[in-house]
Enzyme design. Structure first.
Site, PDB file in Angstrom:
ATOM      1  N   HIS A  31       0.841  -1.186   0.000  1.00  0.00           N
ATOM      2  CA  HIS A  31       0.000   0.000   0.000  1.00  0.00           C
ATOM      3  C   HIS A  31       0.875   1.235   0.000  1.00  0.00           C
ATOM      4  O   HIS A  31       1.938   1.233   0.624  1.00  0.00           O
ATOM      5  CB  HIS A  31      -0.922   0.028   1.223  1.00  0.00           C
ATOM      6  N   ASP A  70      -7.939  -5.508  -0.038  1.00  0.00           N
ATOM      7  CA  ASP A  70      -8.417  -6.248  -1.209  1.00  0.00           C
ATOM      8  C   ASP A  70      -8.046  -7.717  -1.181  1.00  0.00           C
ATOM      9  O   ASP A  70      -8.614  -8.519  -1.910  1.00  0.00           O
ATOM     10  CB  ASP A  70      -7.874  -5.610  -2.490  1.00  0.00           C
TER      11      ASP A  70
HETATM   12  N1  CMC Z   1       4.367  -7.489  -4.897  1.00  0.00           N
HETATM   13  C1  CMC Z   1       5.711  -7.460  -5.032  1.00  0.00           C
HETATM   14  N2  CMC Z   1       6.454  -6.350  -4.859  1.00  0.00           N
HETATM   15  C2  CMC Z   1       5.823  -5.219  -4.550  1.00  0.00           C
HETATM   16  C3  CMC Z   1       4.415  -5.169  -4.391  1.00  0.00           C
HETATM   17  C4  CMC Z   1       3.687  -6.359  -4.569  1.00  0.00           C
HETATM   18  N3  CMC Z   1       2.365  -6.365  -4.425  1.00  0.00           N
HETATM   19  N4  CMC Z   1       4.049  -3.897  -4.086  1.00  0.00           N
HETATM   20  C5  CMC Z   1       5.166  -3.175  -4.052  1.00  0.00           C
HETATM   21  N5  CMC Z   1       6.245  -3.979  -4.327  1.00  0.00           N
HETATM   22  C6  CMC Z   1       7.666  -3.557  -4.343  1.00  0.00           C
HETATM   23  C7  CMC Z   1       7.985  -2.767  -5.598  1.00  0.00           C
HETATM   24  O1  CMC Z   1       8.495  -3.605  -6.629  1.00  0.00           O
HETATM   25  C8  CMC Z   1       9.023  -1.783  -5.100  1.00  0.00           C
HETATM   26  O2  CMC Z   1      10.254  -2.456  -5.039  1.00  0.00           O
HETATM   27  P1  CMC Z   1      11.632  -1.624  -5.302  1.00  0.00           P
HETATM   28  O3  CMC Z   1      11.690  -0.582  -4.228  1.00  0.00           O
HETATM   29  O4  CMC Z   1      12.689  -2.653  -5.176  1.00  0.00           O
HETATM   30  O5  CMC Z   1      11.515  -1.044  -6.668  1.00  0.00           O
HETATM   31  C9  CMC Z   1       8.596  -1.500  -3.659  1.00  0.00           C
HETATM   32  O6  CMC Z   1       7.837  -2.647  -3.235  1.00  0.00           O
HETATM   33  C10 CMC Z   1       7.739  -0.247  -3.522  1.00  0.00           C
HETATM   34  O7  CMC Z   1       6.690  -0.348  -4.477  1.00  0.00           O
HETATM   35  P2  CMC Z   1       6.018   0.914  -5.183  1.00  0.00           P
HETATM   36  O8  CMC Z   1       5.303   0.455  -6.405  1.00  0.00           O
HETATM   37  O9  CMC Z   1       7.037   1.991  -5.336  1.00  0.00           O
HETATM   38  O10 CMC Z   1       5.000   1.356  -4.070  1.00  0.00           O
HETATM   39  P3  CMC Z   1       3.740   2.254  -4.297  1.00  0.00           P
HETATM   40  O11 CMC Z   1       3.461   2.908  -3.000  1.00  0.00           O
HETATM   41  O12 CMC Z   1       3.896   3.127  -5.489  1.00  0.00           O
HETATM   42  O13 CMC Z   1       2.596   1.179  -4.687  1.00  0.00           O
HETATM   43  C11 CMC Z   1       0.754  -0.265  -4.629  1.00  0.00           C
HETATM   44  C12 CMC Z   1       1.574   0.794  -3.867  1.00  0.00           C
HETATM   45  C13 CMC Z   1      -0.504  -0.583  -3.841  1.00  0.00           C
HETATM   46  C14 CMC Z   1       0.334   0.301  -5.991  1.00  0.00           C
HETATM   47  C15 CMC Z   1       1.622  -1.528  -4.810  1.00  0.00           C
HETATM   48  O14 CMC Z   1       2.004  -2.059  -3.557  1.00  0.00           O
HETATM   49  C16 CMC Z   1       0.934  -2.593  -5.650  1.00  0.00           C
HETATM   50  O15 CMC Z   1       0.998  -2.542  -6.890  1.00  0.00           O
HETATM   51  N6  CMC Z   1       0.228  -3.595  -4.984  1.00  0.00           N
HETATM   52  C17 CMC Z   1      -0.522  -4.591  -5.699  1.00  0.00           C
HETATM   53  C18 CMC Z   1      -1.858  -4.003  -6.107  1.00  0.00           C
HETATM   54  C19 CMC Z   1      -2.811  -3.851  -4.933  1.00  0.00           C
HETATM   55  O16 CMC Z   1      -2.984  -4.750  -4.123  1.00  0.00           O
HETATM   56  N7  CMC Z   1      -3.475  -2.665  -4.877  1.00  0.00           N
HETATM   57  C20 CMC Z   1      -4.501  -2.406  -3.879  1.00  0.00           C
HETATM   58  C21 CMC Z   1      -4.138  -1.319  -2.931  1.00  0.00           C
HETATM   59  S1  CMC Z   1      -5.295  -1.227  -1.549  1.00  0.00           S
HETATM   60  C22 CMC Z   1      -6.785  -0.750  -2.238  1.00  0.00           C
HETATM   61  C23 CMC Z   1      -6.786   0.605  -2.853  1.00  0.00           C
HETATM   62  O17 CMC Z   1      -6.302   1.566  -2.231  1.00  0.00           O
HETATM   63  O18 CMC Z   1      -7.311   0.732  -3.955  1.00  0.00           O
END
Ligand code: CMC
Length: 431
Positions: A308, A366
């Site tokens: 998240h 989720d």
């Molecule tokens: N699986 C594997 N690695 C992950 C994941 C994941 N689900 N989420 C983040 N990471 C890693 C990512 O690769 C990155 O690694 P590095 O620093 O080495 O490049 C690090 O963790 C930080 O990720 P980010 O994408 O920079 O983090 P963010 O804050 O931009 O993204 C997120 C948050 C929710 C988009 C992301 O965690 C994600 O894509 N999760 C899966 C989709 C999901 O479950 N979304 C629902 C969110 S809750 C409901 C809502 O608010 O809508």
């Protein structure tokens, strides 16, 4: 918002600028950069808004480190266990918990707005039967602007209120009809003697051929899903609603924009993507392969339902949702569902893996909501529409707050331009 005596000092190209600092009632201080461009001639750069407060708000507060989510100051776990969705809607819209008569009046108002204009049925019939229900929702909610002209004047507070009530009241009917259209069953009209969640379940699962008894435990679980998704501060879809409405667009168009943004798998589409991922994994022995893929920098695969932007310890909504999932599965006697077994084992293995611990990746709301919704009988394509239905009150509350704010002005971000500088057009025969 109070201005601190302290200010931030910024040195740009040898010149020093003092930037005021504001203190919120909770959360980090913010540096006011509104005059930065006019004074210093520079922009700030923050794609994804990771360090930017785009507005001030009194509705929802999240502390990602503590795993805290407050609506108008009330913790989400208390609201999920002691309150119910329509009371939370009132709280979001008006800022305080209602007394008994205010609540009764509000519930009556919402109940009386649940029917759709009969002509709106033709919008559904224009879609292919295999259309995704989110596609239908974006279209039908946008089309409300063409049906409810008497609540599109955003400068009239009474019209704004009626639009808010209509959106909250009609969204279950809109979502349920998207589902009915998809399955080829007749539309089921709302019933005024049922509560909000029971009414939605009945509009989804009853057929004219026989009466449908709403199970109170399922209705309570449904209501809790609505409550847990009701608002989440300035997330992508809420910011979309705010940006769309900053131009003065009507509320139905703005909420349709929010629904479109929510659809994506990084946001509200994650619950559908999570269930599809569990199905693809298929059996517990394949989990290590998927965990390895999620950790592989060269593989775009991510564990859906994990991570998240704001919560970095746990998602408080996930804690309540997990309890609810246990209750529902217990009631329905579902223990040997392969997806559930994969989900439980995936959660255990991921939480023990140092990669997920180091990056502070935990199951989010989720991860569990999809499991409950599937157990209730919803197809995965309905998961995000149910999220949209629940989030409508958040979008509407934030929209109302923004329109009533005298500081409201059109949102217009700037950019770091990296394209070509000016060059002369070359005639086609010379290229
Ligand atoms: N699986 C594997 N690695 C992950 C994941 C994941 N689900 N989420 C983040 N990471 C890693 C990512 O690769 C990155 O690694 P590095 O620093 O080495 O490049 C690090 O963790 C930080 O990720 P980010 O994408 O920079 O983090 P963010 O804050 O931009 O993204 C997120 C948050 C929710 C988009 C992301 O965690 C994600 O894509 N999760 C899966 C989709 C999901 O479950 N979304 C629902 C969110 S809750 C409901 C809502 O608010 O809508």
């Amino acid at each position: 918002m109070t201005e601190n005596k302290k200010s931030a000092t910024l040195n740009v190209h040898g010149e020093t600028y003092e930037l005021p600092i504001f203190s919120p009632t909770a959360g980090p201080d913010v540096i006011d950069i509104r005059k930065l461009y006019s004074n210093a001639g520079v922009f700030t750069y923050d794609p994804g808004f990771t360090s930017t407060a785009s507005c001030d708000s009194t509705i929802t507060y999240i502390d990602g480190d503590k795993g805290e989510l407050l609506h108008r100051g009330y913790p989400i776990d208390q609201l999920a266990s002691k309150s119910h969705f329509l009371e939370v809607c009132y709280l979001m819209l008006y800022g305080e918990l209602p007394n008994a008569s205010d609540l009764e009046e509000f519930e009556t108002t919402i109940t009386r707005h649940t029917m759709l204009h009969e002509q709106m049925q033709y919008f559904y019939r224009g879609f292919r039967r295999d259309a995704h229900p989110m596609a239908i929702m974006v279209g039908v909610v946008g089309a409300m602007s063409a049906f409810y002209h008497d609540s599109t004047d955003i400068h009239d507070p009474r019209q704004r209120e009626i639009a808010s009530h209509r959106l909250i009241a009609k969204m279950p009917t809109i979502a349920a009809w998207a589902y009915k259209y998809h399955t080829g069953q007749p539309f089921v009209y709302p019933r005024n003697d049922l509560d909000y969640a029971s009414n939605f379940l009945r509009m989804c699962f009853s057929v004219p051929a026989e009466e449908y008894e709403v199970n109170p435990i399922l209705s309570r679980a449904m209501d809790r899903i609505f409550t847990l998704h009701a608002d989440h501060e300035q997330n992508a879809s809420t910011s979309t609603v705010r940006l769309a409405s900053s131009s003065g667009a009507n509320p139905f168009a703005c909420i349709a924009a929010g629904i479109a943004c929510l659809w994506g798998p990084a946001h509200g589409g994650a619950n559908q993507a999570c269930l599809e991922m569990l199905e693809e994994i298929g059996s517990v022995d394949r989990i290590p392969e998927y965990i390895a893929r999620a950790k592989d920098k060269d593989d775009p695969f991510r564990l859906m339902g994990f991570g998240h932007r704001v919560y970095k310890n746990f998602d408080p909504r996930a804690t309540v949702m997990k309890q609810s999932a246990d209750e529902v599965l217990d009631l329905l006697g579902i223990e040997n569902n392969p997806k559930l077994q994969v989900a439980k084992e995936l959660e255990r293995e991921a939480l023990e893996d140092p990669y997920f611990a180091e990056k502070k990746l935990f199951p989010n709301v989720d991860f569990y909501s999809g499991i409950i919704l599937e157990a209730m009988g919803f197809p995965t394509s309905m998961f995000t529409p149910i999220f949209a239905l629940s989030r409508t009150v958040g979008w509407v509350s934030q929209w109302k707050e923004m329109i009533a704010d005298p500081q409201n002005k059109i949102g217009r971000p700037r950019q770091l331009y990296l394209g070509e500088t000016e060059r002369d057009y070359v005639d086609i025969e010379k290229r």
